[in-house]
Design a protein around this motif. Structure first.
Motif, mmCIF file in Angstrom:
data_model
loop_
_atom_site.group_PDB
_atom_site.id
_atom_site.type_symbol
_atom_site.label_atom_id
_atom_site.label_comp_id
_atom_site.label_asym_id
_atom_site.label_seq_id
_atom_site.Cartn_x
_atom_site.Cartn_y
_atom_site.Cartn_z
ATOM 1 N N UNK A 83 54.400 41.046 41.759
ATOM 2 C CA UNK A 83 53.067 41.634 41.617
ATOM 3 C C UNK A 83 52.276 41.003 40.472
ATOM 4 N N UNK A 84 51.689 39.877 40.749
ATOM 5 C CA UNK A 84 50.850 39.227 39.734
ATOM 6 C C UNK A 84 49.520 38.873 40.396
ATOM 7 N N UNK A 85 48.458 39.161 39.697
ATOM 8 C CA UNK A 85 47.131 38.883 40.248
ATOM 9 C C UNK A 85 46.307 38.135 39.232
ATOM 10 N N UNK A 86 45.393 37.319 39.735
ATOM 11 C CA UNK A 86 44.362 36.785 38.854
ATOM 12 C C UNK A 86 43.039 37.377 39.324
ATOM 13 N N UNK A 87 42.287 37.865 38.347
ATOM 14 C CA UNK A 87 41.053 38.576 38.649
ATOM 15 C C UNK A 87 39.902 37.603 38.460
ATOM 16 N N UNK A 88 39.203 37.319 39.533
ATOM 17 C CA UNK A 88 38.078 36.381 39.432
ATOM 18 C C UNK A 88 36.816 37.106 38.999
ATOM 19 N N UNK A 89 36.659 38.339 39.427
ATOM 20 C CA UNK A 89 35.502 39.129 38.985
ATOM 21 C C UNK A 89 35.890 40.595 39.064
ATOM 22 N N UNK A 90 35.585 41.349 38.003
ATOM 23 C CA UNK A 90 35.921 42.780 38.002
ATOM 24 C C UNK A 90 35.014 43.526 38.977
ATOM 25 N N UNK A 91 33.753 43.109 39.026
ATOM 26 C CA UNK A 91 32.846 43.705 40.008
ATOM 27 C C UNK A 91 31.855 42.635 40.433
ATOM 28 N N UNK A 92 31.455 42.679 41.679
ATOM 29 C CA UNK A 92 30.499 41.701 42.182
ATOM 30 C C UNK A 92 29.322 42.433 42.795
ATOM 31 N N UNK A 93 28.349 41.659 43.231
ATOM 32 C CA UNK A 93 27.172 42.288 43.844
ATOM 33 C C UNK A 93 27.586 43.039 45.097
ATOM 34 N N UNK A 94 28.617 42.535 45.755
ATOM 35 C CA UNK A 94 29.073 43.179 46.990
ATOM 36 C C UNK A 94 29.896 44.427 46.712
ATOM 37 N N UNK A 95 30.014 44.807 45.450
ATOM 38 C CA UNK A 95 30.764 45.999 45.041
ATOM 39 C C UNK A 95 32.234 45.911 45.398
ATOM 40 N N UNK A 96 32.813 44.718 45.209
ATOM 41 C CA UNK A 96 34.249 44.578 45.399
ATOM 42 C C UNK A 96 34.818 43.891 44.159
ATOM 43 N N UNK A 97 36.101 44.074 43.946
ATOM 44 C CA UNK A 97 36.793 43.337 42.901
ATOM 45 C C UNK A 97 37.382 42.079 43.528
ATOM 46 N N UNK A 98 37.034 40.931 42.963
ATOM 47 C CA UNK A 98 37.478 39.661 43.530
ATOM 48 C C UNK A 98 38.802 39.277 42.864
ATOM 49 N N UNK A 99 39.857 39.252 43.661
ATOM 50 C CA UNK A 99 41.160 38.940 43.082
ATOM 51 C C UNK A 99 41.942 38.050 44.030
ATOM 52 N N UNK A 100 42.957 37.396 43.490
ATOM 53 C CA UNK A 100 43.852 36.565 44.286
ATOM 54 C C UNK A 100 45.226 36.636 43.649
ATOM 55 N N UNK A 101 46.222 36.223 44.382
ATOM 56 C CA UNK A 101 47.575 36.274 43.839
ATOM 57 C C UNK A 101 47.724 35.281 42.688
ATOM 58 N N UNK A 102 48.405 35.700 41.654
ATOM 59 C CA UNK A 102 48.644 34.814 40.527
ATOM 60 C C UNK A 102 50.112 34.488 40.387
ATOM 61 N N UNK A 103 50.855 34.731 41.472
ATOM 62 C CA UNK A 103 52.308 34.571 41.380
ATOM 63 C C UNK A 103 52.709 33.113 41.213
#
Lengths: 468, 396
Positions: A83-103
């Protein structure tokens, strides 16, 4: 320096984990091979991580709580065993959190730390494949080359001990970049440089005059000193004319003014450069003892935070055999055997690509049927060999280089294989004869009342089990 | 041989020699049974010797059995004292060692919410994280501390202050016997809303608000169940007729955990002058609700903390109200329609009684000459009147 007083909430926020997340780094520059269409991969692990990798507790992960603006979707975050993630944006205009696996980078770090390697200064260019490369290089944490807290006035004095410079490393710049740098950063500072030269001239003049006066036995006081206004114009033009001829002096002055990273000519000279070696004679004055002068200064701390060990001079302790002379060798995957074009085979060690050594060693012997020499398509999972990583260093582009030792002690290899249940040693032999369990009603009942999942064995992964 | 050195020379040997007596004592003390070696070398034909041996071994076995029984009895007798010792030892040592504390449990905040949220708790619950800077509502600028990672950060102090104010509102409404409605209809907010309603003794809504439930309540909520309670929350009888005819109720306070999705509800509340409390994120309009609580309305943990504090406030208010009711202090007034019903019922009853009395008077069943003074006297006074003051028997 007194820090600005902040409210209690502000102080709390400043110390919070969200605020301590570093800003993302620029992505690593693609080299020519990667940039071509055929070898480009979107999913390849980049040379260095650009985002901080975060993780969370298992019970919080079940709720999707990663300490962010909103709970993350459970479907994509709860099933991973890493369970490792990299967070690209905490919040965006689309009201989503942009994340991807950081494993990928998280696991690479774990695997690298398992090797227990110290990070050293980069070896001289071209010497990565030589066993004796390790002779001159030192840990990046040595006090005399790990100088981070430098007052601005001490910068020119400590140029051999620093790794961070505000100016660029000219040898690593492309012509276009260099032109751009000249136009944007250097040219606007022309007047500033004149003033800088003037202070130098005035200082040198005063120094010389004072020395002369002292030698003659005359008195010398502050009023005799000349200033930038009173300095004779012909002396200045004379100085400027002279400095234009002396490359070394000029580079020193310019380097001090722009805080350029030190330069050093490559230590590996090829035949052509030896033939016209006179061209390099002027460079002798540039020579510096800065370990990053030859390959360029690192972009982060030279250890890149990968390891804080200062030496590889420690021993492994085996639970049964006691302290071991050799450290545990590691299994490396042969990514690419030696070919006629490429003298060095490419190995994958703990997720990092490394190359074999040159010289007389077991991997380079022609008689040996080494997997480094030929590719065996029938081998399931590819060829693997045991190697002995000894040191690691990070180059100025942020890539990790693992130096491999030429020789692996067969006994150490046996011990290492035995530890993972692959050996012929004491434990290996014990495993050869599994104890036949008595087939009674009790054992049968126990066998079938066990939980459905047997762990890794369900997935065909067997840890050191001998198939009968 | 020098005598004075004797001790030095031989003392060491004498001391280091294994002491024979203790070891033999140990052997005696050991619980292991020593194997009895019975001689079985019987000479054929020597019957008498065999019988003697058998008898000997029989007596030997009997003695062993006796000893074993004695030992067992002794062990049984020792058991209580040993058990006491064991318990004492256990008590002595149970506090030893470290206690592993679990700092954070996700559902603890719902099960056992705090009475007041500290700045640390608010930050840990992600209350400070606003929306992307581009989607802000400038009316919220007074709550915003700054921006970081492209989102607005809400000031923790402001959250804490507004939360305390809202908690006070909820507590007083509960104390004055108001009807509180809790609304949280985002995914995952159901357990939060229900738990908070349970604490505050309030109504909850975790599904869609049916538009018109306040402004058109007579149609939409007709036939809903109602009850009349007294100040101790005990149901009162005799209001069946009123309950059949009365209008549906309107909440006295609406707490909305996600105002953005409940515009209709908040608008209806505004039309019906029902005060509202709401979590206002940086993209929401703070003028939609009466009492704003700036904070993150997306994180379930943040919502759970804020809702938990409000629920606890409601709980305190209800407790205070019931305690005061026991002492006869009632801070709320009976609704006008109930009051009117009661008055009407009372006057009806009085009229009925009057009619009854007149009817009975007409029949001549009641002596209407009025009360005599003796009717208003206590027994003692009556006796005193009858026998004179001095003759009254003393009470003491």
């Amino acid at each position: 320096m007194a820090s600005r007083s902040v409210s209690p909430g502000g102080a709390l926020l400043r110390a919070s984990r969200m605020f301590s997340m570093p800003a993302p780094l620029p992505p690593p520059a693609q080299d020519a091979a990667q940039a071509t269409f055929r070898s480009h991969s979107d999913t390849a692990t980049t040379a260095y991580p650009t985002h901080q990798v975060i993780t969370t507790f298992s019970h919080a992960r079940k709720e999707g709580d990663w300490g962010l603006k909103r709970p993350l979707p459970l479907r994509s975050t709860t099933k991973s065993s890493t369970p490792m993630l990299r967070i690209k944006a905490i919040d965006t205009i689309e009201q989503i959190t942009d994340y991807a696996s950081g494993a990928d980078h998280g696991l690479s770090l774990l695997k690298f730390q398992e090797l227990g390697l110290p990070i050293v200064t980069p070896p001289p260019r071209g010497a990565e494949h030589r066993a004796e490369a390790a002779v001159g290089i030192r840990s990046v944490f040595e006090d005399d080359i790990d100088c981070t807290d430098v007052a601005p006035k001490d910068r020119p004095k400590l140029v051999d001990r620093r790794w961070r410079f505000s100016g660029p490393w000219l040898a690593g710049m492309s012509p276009g970049d260099f032109k751009k740098y000249l136009a944007e950063k250097v040219r606007p500072r022309r007047h500033e440089f004149r003033a800088f030269l003037m202070t130098k001239i005035v200082r040198d003049l005063n120094e010389a005059r004072r020395e002369r006066a002292l030698n003659r036995g005359e008195t010398w006081d502050e009023s005799d000193e000349i200033t930038a206004e009173t300095v004779p114009g012909e002396i200045v033009s004379e100085f400027l004319r002279g400095v234009r001829q002396q490359n070394a002096t000029l580079f020193k002055l310019v380097g001090e003014f722009l805080d350029l990273a030190p330069l050093k000519r490559p230590s590996e000279l090829d035949i052509t450069s030896l033939a016209n070696s006179f061209r390099y004679q002027a460079d002798v004055a540039h020579d510096t003892r800065n370990p990053y002068a030859e390959n360029g200064p690192p972009s982060t701390h030279p250890s890149a935070g990968l390891s804080y060990i200062r030496t590889n001079g420690y021993m492994d302790n085996h639970p049964v055999y006691g302290p071991q002379k050799e450290r545990k060798p590691v299994e490396a995957r042969v990514l690419k055997p030696r070919t006629n074009q490429n003298y060095y085979a490419k190995l994958g060690i703990a997720g990092f690509v490394s190359e074999t050594l040159s010289g007389d060693n077991i991997h380079n012997q022609k008689s040996a049927k080494s997997p480094l020499r030929q590719f065996d398509p029938d081998l399931k999972g590819g060829a693997k060999i045991y190697v002995h990583p000894s040191l690691a260093s990070v180059d100025s582009a942020g890539k990790l280089l693992i130096l491999v030792r030429d020789f692996v002690d067969p006994e150490a290899e046996l011990v290492a294989r035995e530890l993972i249940g692959d050996g012929e040693g004491l434990f290996g032999q014990q495993q050869r004869q599994p104890v036949e369990e008595e087939l009674s009603q009790e054992t049968l009942r126990r066998k079938y009342s066990q939980k459905v999942s047997q762990g890794a064995e369900d997935y065909g992964i067997s840890f050191g089990k001998v198939d009968n | 041989m020098i005598i004075r050195n004797f001790g030095l020379r031989h003392g060491r040997q004498a001391l280091s020699a294994p002491p024979s007596a203790p070891s033999s004592c140990l052997r005696l003390l050991s619980t292991q049974k020593t194997t009895t070696t019975t001689t079985t070398t019987a000479v054929a034909g020597n019957q008498e010797a065999m019988e003697q041996l058998a008898a000997l071994s029989a007596t030997h076995a009997a003695r062993e059995a006796r000893l074993a029984a004695k030992r067992q009895q002794h062990e049984i007798a020792e058991m209580p004292s040993k058990f006491k010792k064991f318990i004492a030892y256990q008590k002595q040592t149970e506090k030893l060692g470290s206690e592993v504390e679990r700092r954070y449990l996700p559902d603890e905040i719902i099960r056992n919410p705090p009475h007041d949220a500290s700045l640390e708790e608010l930050m840990a619950a992600q209350c400070h994280m606003g929306h992307h800077t581009s989607s802000w509502n400038p009316a919220n600028s007074r709550y915003i501390y700054g921006e970081r990672s492209d989102i607005h950060i809400i000031s923790l102090e402001v959250i804490a202050a507004h939360l305390r104010r809202a908690a006070r509102v909820v507590e007083e409404v509960a104390y004055h016997g108001g009807l509180i409605l809790l609304v949280g209809n985002r995914k995952g907010q159901m357990p939060i809303v229900t738990r908070m309603a349970e604490l505050a003794g309030a109504c909850h809504l975790f599904q869609k608000w049916t538009p018109g439930c306040i402004t058109n309540k007579d149609v939409l909520l007709a036939g809903g169940q109602l009850k009349i309670v007294n100040e101790r929350d005990e149901e009162l009888g005799g209001f069946e007729e009123h309950l059949r005819d009365c209008r549906p109720v309107t909440p006295d306070l609406v707490v909305c955990l996600n105002p953005l999705e409940n515009y209709t509800l908040l608008r209806e509340c505004a039309l019906a002058t029902v005060p509202t409390v709401g979590i206002v994120d940086t993209d929401a309009d703070p003028s939609w609700v009466t009492y704003q609580i700036p904070g993150n309305d997306d994180s379930l943990r943040s919502v759970a903390l804020i809702a938990g504090v409000l629920g606890r406030a409601g709980e305190r208010g209800q407790q205070r109200r019931l305690e005061d009711a026991k002492q006869g202090i009632v801070k709320w007034q009976t609704p006008r329609d109930v009051r009117g019903y009661i008055d009407k019922a009372n006057s009806l009853a009085a009229e009925e009684a009057k009619a009854e009395r007149e009817k009975r008077l007409a029949e001549g069943a009641v002596d209407e000459s009025g009360l005599k003074p003796a009717d208003l006297m206590t027994e003692d006074e009556f006796l005193a009147e009858m026998f004179g003051h001095g003759a009254a028997p003393s009470k003491y």
